[in-house]
Each structure stands twice: as C-alpha cells, then as structure tokens.
Design an enzyme around this catalytic site. Sequence first.
Site, PDB file in Angstrom:
ATOM      1  N   GLY A 161      24.855  27.353  40.931  1.00 57.34           N
ATOM      2  CA  GLY A 161      25.050  28.243  39.919  1.00 57.34           C
ATOM      3  C   GLY A 161      25.589  29.733  39.964  1.00 57.34           C
ATOM      4  O   GLY A 161      25.612  30.496  39.099  1.00 57.34           O
ATOM      5  N   ASN A 193      29.919  47.939  77.537  1.00 54.35           N
ATOM      6  CA  ASN A 193      29.542  46.756  78.266  1.00 54.35           C
ATOM      7  C   ASN A 193      30.683  46.236  79.136  1.00 54.35           C
ATOM      8  O   ASN A 193      31.936  46.354  78.464  1.00 54.35           O
ATOM      9  CB  ASN A 193      29.436  45.468  77.240  1.00 54.35           C
ATOM     10  CG  ASN A 193      28.697  44.378  77.926  1.00 54.35           C
ATOM     11  OD1 ASN A 193      28.159  44.351  79.041  1.00 54.35           O
ATOM     12  ND2 ASN A 193      28.906  43.363  77.493  1.00 54.35           N
ATOM     13  N   TYR A 251      36.603  45.694  72.647  1.00 50.50           N
ATOM     14  CA  TYR A 251      35.213  45.457  71.626  1.00 50.50           C
ATOM     15  C   TYR A 251      34.613  46.699  71.573  1.00 50.50           C
ATOM     16  O   TYR A 251      34.286  46.798  70.318  1.00 50.50           O
ATOM     17  CB  TYR A 251      34.736  44.237  72.300  1.00 50.50           C
ATOM     18  CG  TYR A 251      33.498  43.763  71.242  1.00 50.50           C
ATOM     19  CD1 TYR A 251      33.964  42.656  70.065  1.00 50.50           C
ATOM     20  CD2 TYR A 251      32.442  43.870  71.402  1.00 50.50           C
ATOM     21  CE1 TYR A 251      32.884  42.508  69.494  1.00 50.50           C
ATOM     22  CE2 TYR A 251      31.122  43.512  70.733  1.00 50.50           C
ATOM     23  CZ  TYR A 251      31.639  42.547  69.491  1.00 50.50           C
ATOM     24  OH  TYR A 251      30.691  42.060  68.681  1.00 50.50           O
ATOM     25  N   LYS A 288      33.876  48.640  67.848  1.00 45.72           N
ATOM     26  CA  LYS A 288      32.831  48.571  67.531  1.00 45.72           C
ATOM     27  C   LYS A 288      32.066  50.176  67.249  1.00 45.72           C
ATOM     28  O   LYS A 288      31.496  50.545  66.403  1.00 45.72           O
ATOM     29  CB  LYS A 288      31.722  47.767  68.206  1.00 45.72           C
ATOM     30  CG  LYS A 288      32.105  46.198  67.993  1.00 45.72           C
ATOM     31  CD  LYS A 288      32.083  45.715  66.452  1.00 45.72           C
ATOM     32  CE  LYS A 288      32.242  44.413  66.131  1.00 45.72           C
ATOM     33  NZ  LYS A 288      32.360  43.989  64.846  1.00 45.72           N
TER      34      LYS A 288
HETATM   35  P1  NAD Z   1      31.643  34.256  64.648  1.00 45.94           P
HETATM   36  O1  NAD Z   1      32.701  34.014  65.812  1.00 45.94           O
HETATM   37  O2  NAD Z   1      30.819  32.916  64.717  1.00 45.94           O
HETATM   38  O3  NAD Z   1      32.328  34.518  63.417  1.00 45.94           O
HETATM   39  C1  NAD Z   1      33.169  35.312  63.083  1.00 45.94           C
HETATM   40  C2  NAD Z   1      33.848  35.117  61.872  1.00 45.94           C
HETATM   41  O4  NAD Z   1      34.623  35.963  61.627  1.00 45.94           O
HETATM   42  C3  NAD Z   1      34.203  33.949  61.598  1.00 45.94           C
HETATM   43  O5  NAD Z   1      33.957  33.548  60.142  1.00 45.94           O
HETATM   44  C4  NAD Z   1      35.884  34.086  61.514  1.00 45.94           C
HETATM   45  O6  NAD Z   1      36.609  33.129  61.005  1.00 45.94           O
HETATM   46  C5  NAD Z   1      35.949  35.288  61.107  1.00 45.94           C
HETATM   47  N1  NAD Z   1      37.153  35.884  61.638  1.00 45.94           N
HETATM   48  C6  NAD Z   1      37.545  36.284  62.737  1.00 45.94           C
HETATM   49  N2  NAD Z   1      38.955  36.852  62.983  1.00 45.94           N
HETATM   50  C7  NAD Z   1      39.230  36.911  61.621  1.00 45.94           C
HETATM   51  C8  NAD Z   1      40.288  37.247  60.954  1.00 45.94           C
HETATM   52  N3  NAD Z   1      41.333  37.965  61.945  1.00 45.94           N
HETATM   53  N4  NAD Z   1      40.627  37.518  59.761  1.00 45.94           N
HETATM   54  C9  NAD Z   1      39.465  36.676  58.872  1.00 45.94           C
HETATM   55  N5  NAD Z   1      38.239  36.462  59.523  1.00 45.94           N
HETATM   56  C10 NAD Z   1      38.166  36.457  60.845  1.00 45.94           C
HETATM   57  O7  NAD Z   1      31.096  35.783  65.013  1.00 45.94           O
HETATM   58  P2  NAD Z   1      29.623  36.279  64.737  1.00 45.94           P
HETATM   59  O8  NAD Z   1      28.783  36.104  65.903  1.00 45.94           O
HETATM   60  O9  NAD Z   1      29.142  35.389  63.384  1.00 45.94           O
HETATM   61  O10 NAD Z   1      30.093  37.607  64.631  1.00 45.94           O
HETATM   62  C11 NAD Z   1      30.259  38.132  63.169  1.00 45.94           C
HETATM   63  C12 NAD Z   1      30.110  39.755  63.396  1.00 45.94           C
HETATM   64  O11 NAD Z   1      29.130  40.496  64.013  1.00 45.94           O
HETATM   65  C13 NAD Z   1      31.483  40.072  64.104  1.00 45.94           C
HETATM   66  O12 NAD Z   1      31.666  41.601  63.644  1.00 45.94           O
HETATM   67  C14 NAD Z   1      30.716  40.421  65.579  1.00 45.94           C
HETATM   68  O13 NAD Z   1      31.510  41.354  66.256  1.00 45.94           O
HETATM   69  C15 NAD Z   1      29.449  41.175  65.073  1.00 45.94           C
HETATM   70  N6  NAD Z   1      28.157  40.838  66.158  1.00 45.94           N
HETATM   71  C16 NAD Z   1      27.816  39.597  66.746  1.00 45.94           C
HETATM   72  C17 NAD Z   1      27.207  39.573  67.749  1.00 45.94           C
HETATM   73  C18 NAD Z   1      26.693  38.245  68.139  1.00 45.94           C
HETATM   74  O14 NAD Z   1      25.744  38.420  69.243  1.00 45.94           O
HETATM   75  N7  NAD Z   1      27.211  37.144  67.827  1.00 45.94           N
HETATM   76  C19 NAD Z   1      26.476  40.776  68.155  1.00 45.94           C
HETATM   77  C20 NAD Z   1      26.785  41.935  67.646  1.00 45.94           C
HETATM   78  C21 NAD Z   1      27.839  42.154  66.592  1.00 45.94           C
END
Ligand code: NAD
Length: 249
Positions: free
Chosen positions: A56, A151, A157, A161
Amino acid sequence: MSMKFTDKNVLVTGGTRGIGKAIVEQFAAAGANVAFTYRSSSDEANALVKQLESNGRKAKAFQADAADYAAAEAAVGEIVSEWGSIDIIVNNAGITRDNLMLRMSEDDFDAVVGTNLKSVFNYSKAAYRPMMRQRKGRIVNLSSVVGVMGNAGQTNYAASKAGIIGFSKSLAKELGARGVTVNVVAPGYVETDMTSTLSDAAREAMLGSVPAGRPASPDDIASAVLFLASDEASYITGHVLHVDGGLAM
Ligand code: NAD
C-alpha cells in the site's frame, strides 16, 4: 514512542540490498512512500517496488550512479513533482576498493570518494532548495567506524567516510535555522555483501574488539537512521551516532 512516517516521502541511495534495503523496508513499514536508487540490479529493484506497492505504499526505483549529480537532481525533481515534497534523504550508497597505499591506484581512490562522498553532496544539493522551501527536512548520511578510527588498507574509504562527517556538520550549521537536520550514522561491522569477502580470521579479529560481541544486522543500522529521520529527533543535528556495538569509544 513509536515513530510514524505516514505520507512522508523518502529517498534512499543504494536501496536494493544490505543496509539500504533494510532502511527502505523499515520506512515503508512505518508508513512512508519510499524511492530508492540502485546502480545495476534492475530485477531486485523491480521486485522491491512491487513488494512496497503491495503493502500500500507509493514506491519508485531510479537507476542512477550515486556519483552522477544530474541523476540526483532528476530523481529528487521527479519525487517533488509527483509526490509533492521530499521529506527525508538517506545517503547510503557506498563501495570499498581496499588496498594498502603501495598498491592503491588513483582509480581506486577516485571511485570510492566519488561514490561515497560526492554522492552525499549530490543528493544533499538536489534536496537543498525543496527542503529550504518546506522549512522542514531530514538528511541522514552513512559514514563508518573506519572514518572515525582509520583502518590499514582503507585510506580511500576512510577519507570518504571522514569527509561525510565534516560535510554533514557544515551543512547542519547552514540549515539549522531552516528546520532541516543533517546527521550521520556510523556503523561498525555489519553483515552484508560488503563484508562477506572478509576472511574468517579478519572477521574473528574484528568481532574480538566489539564489546557487544556480535556483528550488527542491517536492521540495527536502519533503526538508528529512522530515529534521526523522525519528527521526534528534531533537536538533534550535526550528530554522529555510532551504531557499532561499542567498537569506537
Ligand atoms: P552493500 O555492498 O551490501 O550495498 C551497497 C549499496 O550501495 C548497494 O545497494 C549498491 O547497489 C549501492 N551502490 C554502490 N555503488 C553505487 C553507485 N555508484 N550508485 C548507486 N548505488 C550504489 O553495502 P552495505 O554494507 O549495505 O553498505 C551500505 C552503507 O553502509 C555504505 O555506505 C557502507 O559504506 C556503509 N557501512 C557498511 C558497513 C558494513 O559493515 N557493511 C560498515 C560501516 C558502514
């Protein structure tokens, strides 16, 4: 207190999997209309739109490289013209291209900073005027514990960030008097595709230093995003909310 987002219009970048998908699903469950961007996974995007609509909600998927400013303007413009407002932007899209400095290429650096940091500029800029006009809005940006602690192997990265944190605090100061808040969620170790390539040894080492003793789920992160995007959080801006089981303290 239960946070409600009834009829709020939300845009999440990178919404088809991982943390972004959990954010999309939690907003929809709380009553929002949800748009999301994705880079290439059209099947997942179409399935998610159908799932949201069958519950919805209004839903939209935009195939858009997060680093592309024109695509950000087009997506926000379409939401405002068809749904009437843009209430919440969540900058979630992100990538890693890890390597020690010795082996990190210029392309590894540019790709990560373009996707992770410039994208935050793109979608914040696209939403800036509509949110100023509405005198109300929420921007929530995904940073990382790595942007706070650093890191080895992640200079690109970490720079992207940490950049998000400085960007968000500055924009929070610009928009503070306009009813628009800008906040950051800094996840620790979350189990998603992004971290699935870590070796067991790296995973164990990481978890060994997490006081909570477990990784985060995407829903742990999404809940914090929804809080900062809620009406209840209207007096919180320029904040970095660590959702990391105590890793960075
Ligand atoms: P993931 O790789 O599972 O998903 C990343 C998402 O970003 C995907 O949907 C992908 O399609 C999208 N994406 C990547 N490049 C893109 C682009 N150029 N244009 C549009 N979409 C794009 O990663 P996640 O773990 O879900 O991470 C999500 C966010 O959280 C990121 O910013 C990541 O840096 C941050 N993060 C993740 C972690 C972790 O441990 N997984 C820790 C700290 C921060």
